[in-house]
Write an enzyme that holds these catalytic residues in place. Sequence first.
Site, PDB file in Angstrom:
ATOM      1  N   ASP A 444      -1.654  44.492  19.501  1.00 21.11           N
ATOM      2  CA  ASP A 444      -2.099  43.693  20.646  1.00 21.11           C
ATOM      3  C   ASP A 444      -2.625  44.577  21.776  1.00 21.11           C
ATOM      4  O   ASP A 444      -2.288  45.750  21.889  1.00 21.11           O
ATOM      5  CB  ASP A 444      -0.940  42.846  21.169  1.00 21.11           C
ATOM      6  CG  ASP A 444       0.235  43.692  21.633  1.00 21.11           C
ATOM      7  OD1 ASP A 444       0.614  44.625  20.889  1.00 21.11           O
ATOM      8  OD2 ASP A 444       0.768  43.445  22.728  1.00 21.11           O
ATOM      9  N   GLU A 445      -3.446  43.978  22.597  1.00 23.99           N
ATOM     10  CA  GLU A 445      -3.872  44.516  23.889  1.00 23.99           C
ATOM     11  C   GLU A 445      -4.494  45.910  23.820  1.00 23.99           C
ATOM     12  O   GLU A 445      -4.286  46.738  24.697  1.00 23.99           O
ATOM     13  CB  GLU A 445      -2.694  44.503  24.876  1.00 23.99           C
ATOM     14  CG  GLU A 445      -2.222  43.091  25.188  1.00 23.99           C
ATOM     15  CD  GLU A 445      -1.144  43.025  26.249  1.00 23.99           C
ATOM     16  OE1 GLU A 445      -1.109  42.017  26.970  1.00 23.99           O
ATOM     17  OE2 GLU A 445      -0.327  43.949  26.350  1.00 23.99           O
TER      18      GLU A 445
END
EC number: 3.2.1.52
Length: 666
Positions: A444-445
């Site tokens: 993620d991210e």
Amino acid sequence: MPALETTFVPAGGDRAMAYRLSLANTSGEALAGFRLCFSGPGQIAPTAKAEGGTIGRIFSTFVELLPPQGFILAPGATWTVTLHDLGWAFQHWTDGARGAYLVLADGSTLALATAATKFAGRNTPPKRGAEPFPVPAAPPAPIAVIPWPNAVSVSSLAGAPAGLALITEGREAEAAAEAFARLTDDLFAVEGIVRPEEEGGRPVHLHCREGFGAEAYEIAFAPASVAVSASTRTGLLYGLVTLGQIWRGAHHFPSAYGFPREGTIGDAPAMAWRGLLLDTARQFYASAEIRKLLSVLAWNKVNRFHWHLSDDEAWRIEIDAYPALAAIGAWRGHGLAIPPLLGTGPERSGGYYSKAAVRDIVAHAAGFGIEIVPEIDVPGHSHALQQAIPELRDPQEKGGYQSVQGFPDNCLNPAREKTYEVLEAIFREVIDLFPFRTIHIGADEVPLAAWSGSPEALERLRAIGGPAMAEAHARRLNAVSQSHLAEDIEGSGAAALQAIFLKRIQTFLAAEGCVTGGWQEAAHGNAFDRETTYLCGWRDGEVSATLAGEGYRIVVTPGQAYYLDMAMSPDWAEPGASWAGSSTPEATYAFDPVAGWSASQKERLLGVQACIWSEAMKERAVFDRLVFPRLSAVAETGWTLPGRKSWSRFKAAAGLMPVLYGSSGH
């Protein structure tokens, strides 16, 4: 001890928002040549400006302030610094400084008493501790059970017996009885729920017989005894948990709830995956806290514990092949590789879980029917890992890029063979510790500009995406995002590089016999094999439906409803985060995780999961306030059929559910 008071000043009229910090010298000596350091969940933008001093360093949530040259803070005097151009408005009292200290002229440090951040013009005290949910005089249901069972047919009620005497035949029944005795001792030791017949315990016969689902059970009540039947020890345990909850309701509130004299309860979960994530990277939780939390999960019939073991702020698990991960990555403090963050002070603080501790926790969970999913978050969120193993970086990489949490160049390089050598060694040791063989790898991210300054990554990107993509990606270098939400990288060079990374890691884990989990961003680049993976949809409910429609197995965990670090209301006095809004316990309970899903999408649903992200939870009373009873609300959504849910019935019994630290709200 000098003290720090902080105030958020909202924008109004011609006034821009600001953050005011006042350092009072309550000591008997003048202070000179010092620096003020503080941290908390709220980030200060790199473009911020200081009035009354200067900003020395900003690193994620760590900020250093310097007084004017030659400044002396006399005894009894106060130095005030006001920060402007913050980048975003604080929303709750926990957004401000939660820990602070001075670095003195001789290099030593002095911790400061740090009060909760105030909102200018308001004096409402900050809220801590679990919100009370009193049991009403006339609850909507005659027995207290959360999650509510599938079928309840109770013909008459009586007062609670003195306790429950467990009578077993066979190994599975004995194991369930032992687990229930440990569970009630963990949570309600002095109540004596389990007691022998000679002490007044009502006989409870445990029958292990075929015909039930893996977690299903049946309870049959008679005036002088009770029978619990199931096909597995977990089913028997869940039947006993229901029985124990009924007993506690009738025991503590005999005018409101009763104990059945006759009747039956038949029950089975609506969803196979009923999970909770705990982030132990942002704040460290000792093994004893983890064990107690697992007991709370068992009482809620939660069967998955997603253990977030690594992030930018810390690494939390012992790895024999790389001892520096624990020696360096597990600790924060002044002068260390990782500075104080999120309210930790100048002292060395943190910790990690030894392999012996992990094995003990895994066994403890297994006894309660809970499988543990470890998460090693890669390729982003890897600052702590890189501090411990710096050779993972491209030596020619020039910076930089910054993550949404303010960490520079925090992603493992997909073009370096060393990356896979290290991660495969780490994952082999992790796999050995967790028999569920489901490994979550985050994904993620990743920032849009990730690896834009790495010659190795750009060369690889040129090979897989062509010169135009590589050149476009190189132009993202030093483009620092001001967004306080994760960037959308779909179709970018960062997504293409992440995809080759994910494909290789997922292929490795599959060869080791493991299922790979990821956050929704792991779908970028279509790298995952859908049958040996699952995704957690966290942005909103719609993204989970979309991914299910694309064939991914999905655990629904939207920030708006199931992120338990989100505040319960927009009020400043409430603790927690705010980027996904706020969610009351009733709103969390009412959220429908499959609203609008088609029949084919529902076939890809594994279940639901609450997430405890720990940035704001330095104080355990804040943990209690944010987690309870919303954890039970998510648990009931995962277990109880939608048509059997009732907020009024749930609310009446919520106050009987255990709270981890036992702190009550005010």
